[in-house]
Motif scaffolding. Structure first.
Motif, PDB file in Angstrom:
ATOM      1  N   HIS A 177       0.356  -1.556  -4.865  1.00  0.00           N
ATOM      2  CA  HIS A 177      -0.495  -1.425  -3.679  1.00  0.00           C
ATOM      3  C   HIS A 177      -0.485  -2.777  -2.967  1.00  0.00           C
ATOM      4  O   HIS A 177      -1.155  -3.718  -3.393  1.00  0.00           O
ATOM      5  CB  HIS A 177      -1.927  -1.050  -4.062  1.00  0.00           C
TER       6      HIS A 177
ATOM      7  N   ASN B  38       4.497   1.699  -7.846  1.00  0.00           N
ATOM      8  CA  ASN B  38       3.038   1.732  -7.994  1.00  0.00           C
ATOM      9  C   ASN B  38       2.320   0.570  -7.313  1.00  0.00           C
ATOM     10  O   ASN B  38       1.088   0.516  -7.338  1.00  0.00           O
ATOM     11  CB  ASN B  38       2.676   1.732  -9.482  1.00  0.00           C
TER      12      ASN B  38
ATOM     13  N   ASP C 154      -3.602  -4.815  -2.166  1.00  0.00           N
ATOM     14  CA  ASP C 154      -4.291  -5.522  -3.252  1.00  0.00           C
ATOM     15  C   ASP C 154      -3.552  -6.787  -3.680  1.00  0.00           C
ATOM     16  O   ASP C 154      -4.031  -7.499  -4.575  1.00  0.00           O
ATOM     17  CB  ASP C 154      -4.424  -4.604  -4.476  1.00  0.00           C
TER      18      ASP C 154
ATOM     19  N   ARG D 257      -2.933   1.455   2.910  1.00  0.00           N
ATOM     20  CA  ARG D 257      -3.719   2.469   2.204  1.00  0.00           C
ATOM     21  C   ARG D 257      -2.941   3.246   1.147  1.00  0.00           C
ATOM     22  O   ARG D 257      -3.553   4.032   0.405  1.00  0.00           O
ATOM     23  CB  ARG D 257      -4.305   3.465   3.217  1.00  0.00           C
ATOM     24  N   GLU D 258      -1.626   3.074   1.053  1.00  0.00           N
ATOM     25  CA  GLU D 258      -0.826   3.852   0.117  1.00  0.00           C
ATOM     26  C   GLU D 258      -0.007   2.935  -0.786  1.00  0.00           C
ATOM     27  O   GLU D 258       0.389   1.842  -0.373  1.00  0.00           O
ATOM     28  CB  GLU D 258       0.145   4.776   0.883  1.00  0.00           C
ATOM     29  N   PRO D 259       0.267   3.365  -2.027  1.00  0.00           N
ATOM     30  CA  PRO D 259       1.208   2.610  -2.863  1.00  0.00           C
ATOM     31  C   PRO D 259       2.604   2.644  -2.249  1.00  0.00           C
ATOM     32  O   PRO D 259       2.942   3.542  -1.467  1.00  0.00           O
ATOM     33  CB  PRO D 259       1.164   3.342  -4.201  1.00  0.00           C
TER      34      PRO D 259
END
Length: 364
Positions: free
Chosen positions: A286, A284, A289, A322-324
């Motif tokens: 990211h 999960n 972030d 842009r993706e986990p």
């Protein structure tokens, strides 16, 4: 600018637990992380008798009857674990001439209907019939768990080498019951006269790969800053450790993932065997972030002195912005194994293969 590398540094893991030489090890690791992206690790914690047992099993694993191998074909597994026949993957449009089994550390799938597809990416392994190869599963699972422990002990050292607190990378991992790490057992037959590509130029996905070169054959090569290919010859008693794209991304290129490939053994040679272990981060997470940006100035200076690598032959794992992480890994597997994707992930299959099932999978 620092001199480009022409060989892979050899690090002694024993120095990391020696109070008088620990800083020496950290400095060597920092150089490998920033300037090379690859290293040999000797005096590690995996018992040599366990490694020897595993190596002894490998030819017997591939000599199993074809129907026994086909019983655990990867297409049976939504987790992309199991057997892959010779020559059914592509990298950069050319056939990867290898046969392989994918296994993983024990994991109970977290996916339930309605949850993101990538939670289904991890799950239980398929194992060959134990009556045909007694003791293999126990040996392989023991090996995977011990290398997992070694990797977890190595992660705080990576953080220190980057000038961060030793627990700075802990946030990228879930609790043990929510994590899974993956391994392959790979056979590279001798060059067939059509291609010398055992596996084409690529990067690895996560933070770390620990590779056991399980036979004395050359073949592994890495691409240095100028784009030249450097041999990584087998050294008994060592792992080859390399940095994956996830760590490069989250450090903004301070730690570098290095393009690498495997050339097939020369015609008439015995097969080359290897066992890569891919140390994953949480599904999960990211990365966009969680960018790390509090490196000390003296460490950032090393990146500036290194400069940027030349254009490499590898372009895979480009979706971290842009993706986990789980989705990035799943996309990579779908591209490599479209037959598995068509059976277990039909929507994603249609997205990446709108014209239907290709003859081969393609890593990118």
């Amino acid at each position: 600018m620092v001199a480009d590398f022409s060989s892979i540094p050899i690090l002694d893991f024993g120095l990391a637990s020696d109070d008088t030489r620990r800083l020496e090890f950290i400095a060597q690791l920092r150089h490998a992380l920033i300037n090379v992206g690859f290293l040999y690790l000797k005096n590690h914690t995996i018992p040599q008798p366990l490694v020897d047992r595993l190596i002894d099993f490998i030819p017997r694993l591939f000599e199993l009857p074809q129907d026994a191998k086909d019983d655990i074909l990867m297409i049976n597994s939504p987790h992309f674990l199991g057997y892959t026949r010779l020559g059914t993957e592509l990298t950069k449009g050319e056939t990867d001439y290898r046969e392989q089994f994918d296994f993983a550390t024990p994991h109970e799938t977290q996916w339930r209907p309605g949850a993101p597809d990538y939670l289904r990416f991890w799950g239980p392994s398929q194992w060959p019939n134990q009556e045909l190869i007694p003791g293999f599963r126990e040996t392989m699972e023991n090996y995977l768990m011990q290398v997992q422990a070694l990797c977890y002990n190595f992660i705080p050292l990576l953080a220190e080498a980057l000038g961060l607190p030793s627990d700075a990378l802990a946030k990228f991992y879930d609790s043990d019951d929510l994590m899974q790490h993956r391994g392959k057992v790979v056979k590279y037959p001798a060059n067939n006269g059509l291609t010398d590509q055992g596996v084409g130029p690529h990067y690895d996905n996560g933070f770390l790969t620990f590779l056991l070169q399980a036979s004395p054959h050359p073949g592994l090569q890495v691409q240095n800053l100028s784009g030249r290919w450097i041999d990584v010859l087998p050294i008994p008693g060592t792992f080859v450790v390399n940095i994956g794209k996830a760590l490069e991304f989250v450090t903004r290129g301070l730690a570098r993932a290095t393009s690498h490939r495997v050339l097939s053994p020369s015609a008439g040679s015995t097969p080359r065997y290897s066992v890569p272990f891919f140390h994953n981060i949480g599904l999960n997470v990211h990365l966009a972030d969680e960018i790390l940006d509090d490196f000390p100035p003296e460490v950032l200076k090393l990146k500036n002195e290194r400069g940027d690598p030349a254009q490499t032959d590898s372009v895979n794992f480009t979706e971290f912005d842009r993706e986990p992480c789980g989705q990035v890994g799943l996309i990579g597997r779908i591209k490599s194994h479209p037959d598995v994707a068509r059976r277990h992930y039909p929507d994603l299959f249609k997205k990446y293969f709108p014209n239907g099932l290709p003859e081969y999978g393609r890593a990118y």
